[in-house]
Design a protein around this motif. Structure first.
Motif, mmCIF file in Angstrom:
data_model
loop_
_atom_site.group_PDB
_atom_site.id
_atom_site.type_symbol
_atom_site.label_atom_id
_atom_site.label_comp_id
_atom_site.label_asym_id
_atom_site.label_seq_id
_atom_site.Cartn_x
_atom_site.Cartn_y
_atom_site.Cartn_z
ATOM 1 N N SER A 102 65.852 -43.293 -17.990
ATOM 2 C CA SER A 102 64.630 -42.506 -18.217
ATOM 3 C C SER A 102 63.745 -42.379 -16.989
ATOM 4 C CB SER A 102 63.802 -43.154 -19.336
ATOM 5 O OG SER A 102 63.287 -44.423 -18.926
ATOM 6 N N LEU A 103 63.996 -43.156 -15.923
ATOM 7 C CA LEU A 103 63.069 -43.230 -14.792
ATOM 8 C C LEU A 103 63.661 -42.567 -13.555
ATOM 9 C CD1 LEU A 103 60.302 -44.393 -13.988
ATOM 10 C CD2 LEU A 103 61.477 -46.465 -13.230
ATOM 11 N N SER A 104 62.914 -41.617 -12.990
ATOM 12 C CA SER A 104 63.306 -40.953 -11.742
ATOM 13 C C SER A 104 62.493 -41.549 -10.602
ATOM 14 C CB SER A 104 63.052 -39.443 -11.828
ATOM 15 O OG SER A 104 63.830 -38.853 -12.845
ATOM 16 N N LEU A 105 63.175 -42.030 -9.556
ATOM 17 C CA LEU A 105 62.519 -42.732 -8.453
ATOM 18 C C LEU A 105 62.267 -41.822 -7.268
ATOM 19 C CD1 LEU A 105 64.631 -46.034 -8.384
ATOM 20 C CD2 LEU A 105 62.448 -45.645 -9.518
ATOM 21 N N PRO A 106 61.174 -42.079 -6.510
ATOM 22 C CA PRO A 106 60.984 -41.377 -5.232
ATOM 23 C C PRO A 106 62.077 -41.768 -4.245
ATOM 24 C CG PRO A 106 58.973 -42.502 -5.944
ATOM 25 C CD PRO A 106 60.079 -43.007 -6.808
ATOM 26 N N PHE A 107 62.367 -40.891 -3.320
ATOM 27 C CA PHE A 107 63.386 -41.168 -2.306
ATOM 28 C C PHE A 107 63.011 -42.416 -1.512
ATOM 29 C CE2 PHE A 107 65.021 -40.747 2.048
ATOM 30 C CZ PHE A 107 66.383 -40.652 1.777
ATOM 31 N N GLY A 108 63.956 -43.337 -1.358
ATOM 32 C CA GLY A 108 63.752 -44.533 -0.547
ATOM 33 C C GLY A 108 63.092 -45.682 -1.267
ATOM 34 N N ALA A 109 62.752 -45.524 -2.550
ATOM 35 C CA ALA A 109 62.046 -46.579 -3.281
ATOM 36 C C ALA A 109 63.010 -47.669 -3.731
ATOM 37 C CB ALA A 109 61.318 -46.002 -4.486
ATOM 38 N N LEU A 110 62.483 -48.882 -3.892
ATOM 39 C CA LEU A 110 63.259 -49.975 -4.456
ATOM 40 C C LEU A 110 63.661 -49.647 -5.888
ATOM 41 C CD1 LEU A 110 61.364 -53.236 -3.364
ATOM 42 C CD2 LEU A 110 63.543 -52.397 -2.509
ATOM 43 N N GLU A 111 64.867 -50.033 -6.259
ATOM 44 C CA GLU A 111 65.337 -49.760 -7.618
ATOM 45 C C GLU A 111 64.991 -50.928 -8.540
ATOM 46 O OE1 GLU A 111 69.239 -48.237 -8.113
ATOM 47 O OE2 GLU A 111 69.091 -46.869 -6.422
ATOM 48 N N ARG A 112 63.720 -51.239 -8.602
ATOM 49 C CA ARG A 112 63.227 -52.225 -9.543
ATOM 50 C C ARG A 112 61.780 -51.873 -9.873
ATOM 51 N NH1 ARG A 112 62.148 -57.926 -6.331
ATOM 52 N NH2 ARG A 112 60.311 -57.267 -5.168
ATOM 53 N N VAL A 113 61.353 -52.263 -11.069
ATOM 54 C CA VAL A 113 59.996 -51.993 -11.519
ATOM 55 C C VAL A 113 59.222 -53.304 -11.498
ATOM 56 C CG1 VAL A 113 58.554 -51.131 -13.403
ATOM 57 C CG2 VAL A 113 60.801 -50.108 -12.976
ATOM 58 N N SER A 114 58.068 -53.292 -10.830
ATOM 59 C CA SER A 114 57.264 -54.499 -10.658
ATOM 60 C C SER A 114 55.841 -54.240 -11.115
ATOM 61 C CB SER A 114 57.258 -54.932 -9.182
ATOM 62 O OG SER A 114 58.570 -55.119 -8.691
ATOM 63 N N ALA A 115 55.095 -55.324 -11.375
ATOM 64 C CA ALA A 115 53.715 -55.205 -11.851
ATOM 65 C C ALA A 115 52.843 -56.270 -11.218
ATOM 66 C CB ALA A 115 53.658 -55.322 -13.374
ATOM 67 N N ALA A 116 51.605 -55.913 -10.901
ATOM 68 C CA ALA A 116 50.603 -56.855 -10.401
ATOM 69 C C ALA A 116 49.234 -56.404 -10.892
ATOM 70 C CB ALA A 116 50.619 -56.923 -8.875
ATOM 71 N N ARG A 117 48.388 -57.349 -11.223
ATOM 72 C CA ARG A 117 47.042 -57.048 -11.704
ATOM 73 C C ARG A 117 46.048 -57.170 -10.557
ATOM 74 N NH1 ARG A 117 43.079 -60.487 -14.234
ATOM 75 N NH2 ARG A 117 41.662 -59.324 -15.600
ATOM 76 N N VAL A 118 45.135 -56.193 -10.446
ATOM 77 C CA VAL A 118 44.140 -56.172 -9.375
ATOM 78 C C VAL A 118 42.760 -56.038 -10.013
ATOM 79 C CG1 VAL A 118 43.358 -55.011 -7.273
ATOM 80 C CG2 VAL A 118 45.803 -55.113 -7.809
ATOM 81 N N VAL A 119 41.806 -56.823 -9.482
ATOM 82 C CA VAL A 119 40.488 -56.926 -10.102
ATOM 83 C C VAL A 119 39.405 -56.617 -9.080
ATOM 84 C CG1 VAL A 119 38.887 -58.499 -11.275
ATOM 85 C CG2 VAL A 119 41.338 -58.660 -11.722
ATOM 86 N N GLY A 120 38.329 -55.974 -9.547
ATOM 87 C CA GLY A 120 37.076 -55.903 -8.805
ATOM 88 C C GLY A 120 37.154 -55.170 -7.492
ATOM 89 N N ALA A 121 36.673 -55.805 -6.437
ATOM 90 C CA ALA A 121 36.497 -55.150 -5.145
ATOM 91 C C ALA A 121 37.815 -54.758 -4.487
ATOM 92 C CB ALA A 121 35.704 -56.055 -4.204
ATOM 93 N N GLN A 122 38.944 -55.282 -4.969
ATOM 94 C CA GLN A 122 40.234 -54.921 -4.387
ATOM 95 C C GLN A 122 40.886 -53.720 -5.073
ATOM 96 O OE1 GLN A 122 42.338 -58.741 -4.441
ATOM 97 N NE2 GLN A 122 41.845 -59.006 -2.282
ATOM 98 N N LEU A 123 40.180 -53.115 -6.022
ATOM 99 C CA LEU A 123 40.687 -51.898 -6.646
ATOM 100 C C LEU A 123 40.671 -50.746 -5.645
ATOM 101 C CD1 LEU A 123 38.910 -52.087 -10.120
ATOM 102 C CD2 LEU A 123 41.353 -52.373 -9.669
ATOM 103 N N PRO A 124 41.534 -49.748 -5.835
ATOM 104 C CA PRO A 124 41.530 -48.610 -4.912
ATOM 105 C C PRO A 124 40.202 -47.854 -4.950
ATOM 106 C CG PRO A 124 43.518 -48.625 -6.263
ATOM 107 C CD PRO A 124 42.595 -49.650 -6.849
ATOM 108 N N PRO A 125 39.765 -47.310 -3.801
ATOM 109 C CA PRO A 125 38.609 -46.407 -3.812
ATOM 110 C C PRO A 125 38.982 -45.154 -4.599
ATOM 111 C CG PRO A 125 39.203 -47.076 -1.572
ATOM 112 C CD PRO A 125 40.331 -47.473 -2.456
ATOM 113 N N LEU A 126 38.206 -44.809 -5.603
ATOM 114 C CA LEU A 126 38.583 -43.651 -6.410
ATOM 115 C C LEU A 126 37.366 -43.025 -7.055
ATOM 116 C CD1 LEU A 126 38.518 -44.549 -9.702
ATOM 117 C CD2 LEU A 126 40.471 -45.874 -8.940
ATOM 118 N N GLN A 127 37.552 -41.776 -7.456
ATOM 119 C CA GLN A 127 36.559 -41.056 -8.231
ATOM 120 C C GLN A 127 37.033 -41.031 -9.674
ATOM 121 O OE1 GLN A 127 33.573 -39.692 -6.940
ATOM 122 N NE2 GLN A 127 34.228 -41.020 -5.280
ATOM 123 N N ALA A 128 36.165 -41.364 -10.605
ATOM 124 C CA ALA A 128 36.551 -41.442 -12.007
ATOM 125 C C ALA A 128 35.744 -40.472 -12.846
ATOM 126 C CB ALA A 128 36.356 -42.866 -12.535
#
Length: 311
Positions: A194-220
């Motif tokens: 079911s999953l299509s990968l970008p070219f050159g990407a690792l063939e594994r799915v990983s997860a990490a939780r990020v909190v607070g000031a280390q979140l990406p700069p973004l507009q919501a």
């Protein structure tokens, strides 16, 4: 001269500065998010700093285009160590690419006009390409839709190292389905084929939780969650929404309605705005109040979280 990558032809004279030739390979660092999930509070994310050209500058752009001069910033991992030698790009109707230097800093000099397009309504975005080794990050460089971005300082981008995070192999057609879980309550079901990968990407799915000031700069559009999960390889897309369960770290009431939100990238702008937070699904808090369950699931891998429903 740096390589021009991706999205079409760059105009004559466009330049991307090369990295420090003494680039060192970054050390892998363990991401956060493998223990109990504390309740977290909202934080203020640093804003993009933009300096326009002085009045009377010689450059001008056609109507509907944005002048972009120099874009600077730095990429760190969650341990605040530099991420060196990884690809970054400045993308809109065309892309300019370079790499982070040994201190994690980058400088991209475009000196070009970027037209506003349907995919890039603000003309230009910054991309850090993690390819599964780190979490990728996309930043909308022009959230206020200005016409002149002569010097742009991007707030520090934190890209979690995914090499030591929990992961599962990408199941191909005919393989058994996979489920990625974290101890704090995240669960993602991945159907075989079911999953299509970008070219050159690792063939594994990983997860990490990020909190607070280390979140990406973004507009919501709406409230920004106090924490997000980075699911990699970013911009990998599912043939059908992948069922998702998240920990209820915002302590919402049992059965409360929520919005499942994600940050869009160049390959996933049909689901969420590029560098912005968009609603990709709805869900609700479980009856015991411990988890948040998406109604259908997520359409791609990237930065994902939830917030109380506005309805």
């Amino acid at each position: 001269m740096a390589t021009l990558v991706g999205c079409g032809d760059a105009p004559a004279g466009a330049v991307a500065l090369e990295p420090d030739p003494r680039v060192e390979a970054p050390a892998a660092t363990a991401p956060v998010g493998t223990g109990a999930t504390p309740e977290v509070a909202p934080v203020e994310v640093p804003a993009i700093q933009i300096v326009p050209r002085p009045e009377g500058g010689e450059r001008s752009c056609p109507a509907g285009s944005v002048w972009v001069g120099t874009v600077r910033g730095r990429v760190l991992d969650l341990a605040e160590a530099p991420v060196a030698g990884d690809q970054v790009s400045l993308c809109g109707a065309f892309c300019l690419g370079a790499s982070t230097r040994s201190d994690g800093r980058f400088t991209l000099r475009a000196d070009s006009c970027f037209p506003r397009t349907a995919e890039y309504p603000h003309a230009v975005a910054f991309n850090f390409h993690g390819l599964g080794y780190h979490a990728g990050v996309t930043v909308d460089l022009n959230p206020d839709d200005a016409s002149d971005l002569d010097a742009v300082d991007v707030p520090t981008v934190h890209a979690p190292s995914m090499l030591e995070s929990r992961s599962v192999p990408v199941p191909r057609q005919g393989d058994a389905d996979q489920q990625l879980t974290l101890p704090d309550g995240l669960s993602l079901d991945i159907a075989a084929g079911s999953l299509s990968l970008p070219f050159g990407a690792l063939e594994r799915v990983s997860a990490a939780r990020v909190v607070g000031a280390q979140l990406p700069p973004l507009q919501a559009d709406g409230a920004t969650p106090p924490s997000l999960f980075a699911l990699t390889p970013d911009d990998a897309t599912f043939a059908a929404p992948a069922p998702l369960v998240l920990p209820n770290d915002q302590a919402l009431a049992p059965n409360a309605l929520v919005e499942i939100v994600m940050i869009g990238g160049p390959a996933t702008s049909r689901f969420a705005p590029i560098g912005g937070l968009g609603v990709v699904d709805r869900g609700r808090v479980s009856a015991d109040g411990r988890t948040v369950i998406a109604d259908h699931g997520i359409p791609f891998l990237g930065w994902v979280g939830y917030r109380a429903s506005a309805n």
